[in-house]
Design an enzyme around this catalytic site. Structure first.
Site, PDB file in Angstrom:
ATOM      1  N   GLN A  13       0.590  -1.133  -0.311  1.00 16.89           N
ATOM      2  CA  GLN A  13       0.083  -0.062   0.009  1.00 16.89           C
ATOM      3  C   GLN A  13       0.871   1.364  -0.031  1.00 16.89           C
ATOM      4  OE1 GLN A  13      -3.707  -0.507   2.276  1.00 16.89           O
ATOM      5  NE2 GLN A  13      -2.429  -1.527   3.577  1.00 16.89           N
ATOM      6  N   THR A  63       2.938  -7.672   7.266  1.00 16.58           N
ATOM      7  CA  THR A  63       1.836  -6.759   8.146  1.00 16.58           C
ATOM      8  C   THR A  63       0.545  -7.720   8.326  1.00 16.58           C
ATOM      9  OG1 THR A  63       0.860  -6.618   5.911  1.00 16.58           O
ATOM     10  CG2 THR A  63       2.573  -4.700   6.906  1.00 16.58           C
ATOM     11  N   TYR A 126       3.175  -8.964  16.136  1.00 15.56           N
ATOM     12  CA  TYR A 126       3.323  -8.052  15.145  1.00 15.56           C
ATOM     13  C   TYR A 126       3.990  -6.982  15.811  1.00 15.56           C
ATOM     14  CZ  TYR A 126       2.408  -4.277  11.887  1.00 15.56           C
ATOM     15  OH  TYR A 126       2.491  -3.247  10.922  1.00 15.56           O
ATOM     16  N   LYS A 130       7.846  -5.423  15.083  1.00 15.41           N
ATOM     17  CA  LYS A 130       8.006  -4.012  14.498  1.00 15.41           C
ATOM     18  C   LYS A 130       8.954  -3.413  15.649  1.00 15.41           C
ATOM     19  CE  LYS A 130       6.586  -2.497  11.374  1.00 15.41           C
ATOM     20  NZ  LYS A 130       7.363  -2.540   9.937  1.00 15.41           N
TER      21      LYS A 130
HETATM   22  N1  LIG Z   1      -1.067  -1.802   7.155  1.00 15.85           N
HETATM   23  C1  LIG Z   1      -1.365  -1.298   8.230  1.00 15.85           C
HETATM   24  O1  LIG Z   1      -2.504  -1.133   8.899  1.00 15.85           O
HETATM   25  C2  LIG Z   1      -0.187  -0.589   9.125  1.00 15.85           C
HETATM   26  C3  LIG Z   1      -0.319  -0.110  10.171  1.00 15.85           C
HETATM   27  C4  LIG Z   1       0.759   0.436  11.053  1.00 15.85           C
HETATM   28  C5  LIG Z   1       1.780   0.597  10.327  1.00 15.85           C
HETATM   29  N2  LIG Z   1       2.070  -0.060   9.334  1.00 15.85           N
HETATM   30  C6  LIG Z   1       3.494  -0.066   8.483  1.00 15.85           C
HETATM   31  O2  LIG Z   1       3.332   0.569   7.355  1.00 15.85           O
HETATM   32  C7  LIG Z   1       4.405  -0.141   6.436  1.00 15.85           C
HETATM   33  C8  LIG Z   1       3.794  -0.392   5.199  1.00 15.85           C
HETATM   34  O3  LIG Z   1       2.764  -1.027   5.266  1.00 15.85           O
HETATM   35  P1  LIG Z   1       1.676  -1.263   4.170  1.00 15.85           P
HETATM   36  O4  LIG Z   1       0.414  -1.057   4.848  1.00 15.85           O
HETATM   37  O5  LIG Z   1       2.170  -0.705   2.881  1.00 15.85           O
HETATM   38  O6  LIG Z   1       1.662  -2.928   4.041  1.00 15.85           O
HETATM   39  P2  LIG Z   1       1.385  -3.920   2.882  1.00 15.85           P
HETATM   40  O7  LIG Z   1       0.481  -3.286   2.023  1.00 15.85           O
HETATM   41  O8  LIG Z   1       1.211  -5.405   3.645  1.00 15.85           O
HETATM   42  O9  LIG Z   1       2.782  -4.071   2.332  1.00 15.85           O
HETATM   43  C9  LIG Z   1       3.736  -4.634   2.552  1.00 15.85           C
HETATM   44  C10 LIG Z   1       4.591  -5.208   1.358  1.00 15.85           C
HETATM   45  O10 LIG Z   1       5.826  -6.031   1.986  1.00 15.85           O
HETATM   46  C11 LIG Z   1       5.678  -7.157   1.097  1.00 15.85           C
HETATM   47  N3  LIG Z   1       6.419  -8.331   2.051  1.00 15.85           N
HETATM   48  C12 LIG Z   1       6.024  -8.857   3.195  1.00 15.85           C
HETATM   49  N4  LIG Z   1       7.073  -9.872   3.327  1.00 15.85           N
HETATM   50  C13 LIG Z   1       8.094  -9.758   2.433  1.00 15.85           C
HETATM   51  C14 LIG Z   1       9.337 -10.240   2.311  1.00 15.85           C
HETATM   52  N5  LIG Z   1       9.775 -11.237   2.993  1.00 15.85           N
HETATM   53  N6  LIG Z   1      10.257  -9.818   1.633  1.00 15.85           N
HETATM   54  C15 LIG Z   1      10.025  -8.552   0.602  1.00 15.85           C
HETATM   55  N7  LIG Z   1       8.614  -7.962   0.806  1.00 15.85           N
HETATM   56  C16 LIG Z   1       7.936  -8.598   1.637  1.00 15.85           C
HETATM   57  C17 LIG Z   1       4.419  -7.211   0.784  1.00 15.85           C
HETATM   58  O11 LIG Z   1       4.464  -8.422  -0.162  1.00 15.85           O
HETATM   59  P3  LIG Z   1       3.513  -9.784  -0.218  1.00 15.85           P
HETATM   60  O12 LIG Z   1       2.060  -9.099   0.179  1.00 15.85           O
HETATM   61  O13 LIG Z   1       3.668 -10.165  -1.754  1.00 15.85           O
HETATM   62  O14 LIG Z   1       4.057 -10.582   0.798  1.00 15.85           O
HETATM   63  C18 LIG Z   1       3.912  -6.192   0.352  1.00 15.85           C
HETATM   64  O15 LIG Z   1       3.899  -5.782  -0.704  1.00 15.85           O
HETATM   65  C19 LIG Z   1       4.935  -1.313   7.098  1.00 15.85           C
HETATM   66  O16 LIG Z   1       6.082  -0.862   7.866  1.00 15.85           O
HETATM   67  C20 LIG Z   1       3.722  -1.541   8.138  1.00 15.85           C
HETATM   68  O17 LIG Z   1       4.313  -2.354   9.414  1.00 15.85           O
HETATM   69  C21 LIG Z   1       1.040  -0.614   8.404  1.00 15.85           C
END
Ligand SMILES: NC(=O)c1ccc[n+]([C@@H]2O[C@H](COP(=O)([O-])OP(=O)(O)OC[C@H]3O[C@@H](n4cnc5c(N)ncnc54)[C@H](OP(=O)(O)O)[C@@H]3O)[C@@H](O)[C@H]2O)c1
Length: 311
Positions: A13, A63, A126, A130
């Site tokens: 995202q 995530t 999680y 983190k």
């Molecule tokens: N989503 C939330 O609600 C949320 C809340 C608070 C903080 N955050 C933080 O914000 C940041 C961005 O999150 P987001 O919402 O964009 O998450 P996201 O949409 O789940 O994207 C995370 C990406 O990381 C990839 N990924 C997972 N495992 C991996 C691996 N082993 N090697 C390489 N890539 C990998 C995933 O690919 P695949 O899908 O192919 O596995 C996905 O494309 C993260 O640090 C997250 O912890 C997110």
């Protein structure tokens, strides 16, 4: 000269939105999960050494909060060990590391917005992984920016916004948790804020000297607060009022009409998840505003803006 940027998580995202905006800052070498698996330390080190970036932006993460409870090894490899390794490699080549973390590093016992200096005490796997990632970065001594965000959604991917819209075409009543408080934050707003900050940091020089004074941990969420059930109501209201030209909405609903008449608030206990989540994880963004002059808009405005995107 513009910095070379290594971006991970380009299909996520936040990563997807960064992929559109980071070319404003520098020359981007972007990697998805299929091109670079963060749980493979050899590949990670080799890629960093080959790209030799001035800036690493790590938008990849494990995530899946519920899944992490039973797959701690993978969650830890991606969320804790990989950022630690990135930090060590970045330090060796003089690069800056930008990383994202989460409101789930807090236990949710507070009743007012969390500040960066508040004690982190994660209550699920999680959050623990983190936090370990943050600590590894800080411990390495690499120049860094850690942006803690929350309740992230986008118009693509897997998230609460798209989940509610799909369910709103299938069920006339939705039962949604009403006793967890947070700030739903659009991935595009996170990417825009990050880009603005990096532009200001790199304006003067590719070596990003100001990072030595402004580096550290910052909260970066939408302003305001809500609950999952009120967020769900707002999503359905906005969708009902929005134009037919919103392509992503047509895809999310598969062109079907919304049939939900009522969102029924339920407690976390009634929902019955085995994973603990903080009851209150609203973050104060004042440090971000004071340091960089960047303030994300209110969660409701961000949501409305999402429904104004026709692409
Ligand atoms: N989503 C939330 O609600 C949320 C809340 C608070 C903080 N955050 C933080 O914000 C940041 C961005 O999150 P987001 O919402 O964009 O998450 P996201 O949409 O789940 O994207 C995370 C990406 O990381 C990839 N990924 C997972 N495992 C991996 C691996 N082993 N090697 C390489 N890539 C990998 C995933 O690919 P695949 O899908 O192919 O596995 C996905 O494309 C993260 O640090 C997250 O912890 C997110």
């Amino acid at each position: 000269m513009k910095p070379v940027i290594l971006l991970t998580g380009k299909n996520g995202q936040v990563g997807g939105e960064l992929l559109r905006l980071l070319p404003q800052v520098g020359e981007v070498a972007a990697f998805g999960h299929d091109q670079l698996d963060l749980s493979n330390p050899t590949d990670l080190c080799r890629t960093i050494r080959e790209v030799r970036p001035q800036l690493i932006v790590n938008a990849a993460a494990y995530t899946a909060v519920d899944q992490a409870e039973t797959d701690e090894t993978t969650a830890r490899a991606v969320n804790a060990e990989a950022p630690g390794l990135m930090a060590e490699e970045a330090k060796k080549i003089g690069a800056v590391l930008v990383h994202y973390s989460t409101d789930y590093v807090f236990d949710g016992a507070k009743k007012s917005p969390y500040h960066e200096a508040d004690l982190a005490n994660p209550i699920n796997v999680y959050g623990k992984t983190k936090l370990a990632g943050e600590q590894a970065i800080r411990g390495s001594g690499v120049p860094h920016l850690i942006f803690r965000t929350a309740w992230v959604y986008a118009t693509r991917g897997r998230n609460f916004l798209l989940g509610i819209l799909r369910r709103a075409t299938e069920q006339d009543e939705l039962k949604i948790v009403c006793d967890q408080f947070g700030a739903p934050t659009g991935a595009s707003d996170i990417a825009a804020a990050t880009t603005k900050i990096l532009n200001s940091v790199y304006r003067q020089s590719v070596d990003a000297p100001p990072i030595r004074t402004v580096g550290g941990t910052y909260h970066m969420t939408a302003a305001g607060e809500t609950t999952w059930s009120d967020f769900a109501k707002a999503i359905i209201d906005e969708a009902a009022q929005s134009s037919q030209d919103v392509c992503w909405l047509a895809a999310a609903t598969r062109g079907r009409p919304l049939i939900t008449r009522r969102v029924i608030p339920i407690t976390t206990a009634e929902y019955g998840s085995l994973t603990q989540r903080p009851k209150y994880s609203v973050l104060s963004n004042s440090r971000l505003a004071q340091t960089f002059g960047v303030a994300l808009s209110d969660w409701r405005t961000q949501l409305q803006n999402s429904f104004a995107i026709v692409r």
